[in-house]
Design a protein around this motif. Structure first.
Motif, PDB file in Angstrom:
ATOM      1  N   MET A   1       0.842  -1.160   0.000  1.00  0.00           N
ATOM      2  CA  MET A   1       0.000   0.000   0.000  1.00  0.00           C
ATOM      3  C   MET A   1       0.900   1.240   0.000  1.00  0.00           C
ATOM      4  N   ILE A   2       0.507   2.225  -0.743  1.00  0.00           N
ATOM      5  CA  ILE A   2       1.241   3.489  -0.791  1.00  0.00           C
ATOM      6  C   ILE A   2       0.899   4.280   0.469  1.00  0.00           C
ATOM      7  N   VAL A   3       1.919   4.642   1.238  1.00  0.00           N
ATOM      8  CA  VAL A   3       1.737   5.427   2.449  1.00  0.00           C
ATOM      9  C   VAL A   3       1.925   6.903   2.132  1.00  0.00           C
ATOM     10  N   CYS A   4       3.002   7.223   1.424  1.00  0.00           N
ATOM     11  CA  CYS A   4       3.307   8.611   1.055  1.00  0.00           C
ATOM     12  C   CYS A   4       2.956   8.804  -0.418  1.00  0.00           C
ATOM     13  N   VAL A   5       1.841   9.480  -0.650  1.00  0.00           N
ATOM     14  CA  VAL A   5       1.379   9.704  -2.014  1.00  0.00           C
ATOM     15  C   VAL A   5       2.303  10.685  -2.732  1.00  0.00           C
ATOM     16  N   HIS A   7       5.467  11.105  -2.615  1.00  0.00           N
ATOM     17  CA  HIS A   7       6.722  10.514  -3.097  1.00  0.00           C
ATOM     18  C   HIS A   7       6.583   9.032  -3.459  1.00  0.00           C
ATOM     19  N   ARG A   8       5.344   8.534  -3.457  1.00  0.00           N
ATOM     20  CA  ARG A   8       5.053   7.140  -3.799  1.00  0.00           C
ATOM     21  C   ARG A   8       5.929   6.159  -3.012  1.00  0.00           C
ATOM     22  N   VAL A   9       5.869   6.270  -1.688  1.00  0.00           N
ATOM     23  CA  VAL A   9       6.607   5.377  -0.801  1.00  0.00           C
ATOM     24  C   VAL A   9       5.618   4.395  -0.196  1.00  0.00           C
ATOM     25  N   SER A  10       5.928   3.117  -0.321  1.00  0.00           N
ATOM     26  CA  SER A  10       5.011   2.091   0.165  1.00  0.00           C
ATOM     27  C   SER A  10       5.328   1.673   1.595  1.00  0.00           C
ATOM     28  N   ASP A  11       4.363   0.988   2.195  1.00  0.00           N
ATOM     29  CA  ASP A  11       4.570   0.438   3.536  1.00  0.00           C
ATOM     30  C   ASP A  11       5.687  -0.598   3.518  1.00  0.00           C
ATOM     31  N   LYS A  12       5.830  -1.313   2.424  1.00  0.00           N
ATOM     32  CA  LYS A  12       6.887  -2.329   2.317  1.00  0.00           C
ATOM     33  C   LYS A  12       8.269  -1.688   2.336  1.00  0.00           C
ATOM     34  N   GLN A  28      13.370   9.233   5.714  1.00  0.00           N
ATOM     35  CA  GLN A  28      12.913  10.509   5.154  1.00  0.00           C
ATOM     36  C   GLN A  28      13.908  11.043   4.134  1.00  0.00           C
ATOM     37  N   LEU A  29      15.182  11.010   4.459  1.00  0.00           N
ATOM     38  CA  LEU A  29      16.198  11.517   3.538  1.00  0.00           C
ATOM     39  C   LEU A  29      16.293  10.678   2.263  1.00  0.00           C
ATOM     40  N   GLU A  30      16.234   9.358   2.422  1.00  0.00           N
ATOM     41  CA  GLU A  30      16.376   8.454   1.278  1.00  0.00           C
ATOM     42  C   GLU A  30      15.161   8.470   0.359  1.00  0.00           C
ATOM     43  N   HIS A  31      13.971   8.506   0.943  1.00  0.00           N
ATOM     44  CA  HIS A  31      12.750   8.301   0.154  1.00  0.00           C
ATOM     45  C   HIS A  31      11.801   9.495   0.144  1.00  0.00           C
ATOM     46  N   CYS A  40       1.135  11.747   5.710  1.00  0.00           N
ATOM     47  CA  CYS A  40       1.500  10.341   5.900  1.00  0.00           C
ATOM     48  C   CYS A  40       2.364  10.100   7.132  1.00  0.00           C
ATOM     49  N   GLU A  41       2.784  11.147   7.803  1.00  0.00           N
ATOM     50  CA  GLU A  41       3.784  10.986   8.858  1.00  0.00           C
ATOM     51  C   GLU A  41       3.352  10.046   9.976  1.00  0.00           C
ATOM     52  N   CYS A  42       2.132  10.162  10.459  1.00  0.00           N
ATOM     53  CA  CYS A  42       1.670   9.285  11.549  1.00  0.00           C
ATOM     54  C   CYS A  42       1.704   7.820  11.139  1.00  0.00           C
ATOM     55  N   MET A  43       1.180   7.523   9.963  1.00  0.00           N
ATOM     56  CA  MET A  43       1.156   6.140   9.488  1.00  0.00           C
ATOM     57  C   MET A  43       2.570   5.637   9.211  1.00  0.00           C
ATOM     58  N   ALA A  44       3.396   6.456   8.608  1.00  0.00           N
ATOM     59  CA  ALA A  44       4.772   6.056   8.305  1.00  0.00           C
ATOM     60  C   ALA A  44       5.541   5.765   9.589  1.00  0.00           C
TER      61      ALA A  44
END
Length: 71
Positions: A1-5, A7-12, A28-31, A40-44
């Motif tokens: 599932m996409i957590v950060c829309v 930057h398209r960062v997934s939960d995986k 945060q720096l990498e992705h 998305c910060e709380c979920m991430a």
């Protein structure tokens, strides 16, 4: 599932990096997760914390070879 829309960062991706021992700020720096709109910060952070605490810790010990048996 996409957590950060943004930057398209997934939960995986977050889970994998957490299991590898990455701190949240490294992810945060990498992705770019949670660096733009912030929705998305709380979920991430929750995913990171859950995977970080589930990360197994290896208990290493030095094996001493057994003395040879004399016949």
């Amino acid at each position: 599932m996409i957590v950060c829309v943004c930057h398209r960062v997934s939960d995986k991706t977050i889970a994998l990096r957490a299991q590898q021992g990455a701190e949240f700020d490294e992810i945060q720096l990498e992705h770019g997760v949670a660096t733009q709109c912030g929705q998305c910060e709380c979920m991430a952070r929750r995913i990171w914390a859950e995977c970080r605490s589930a990360c197994p810790v290896a208990h290493l010990r030095k094996e001493i070879p057994a003395a040879p048996l004399s016949a």
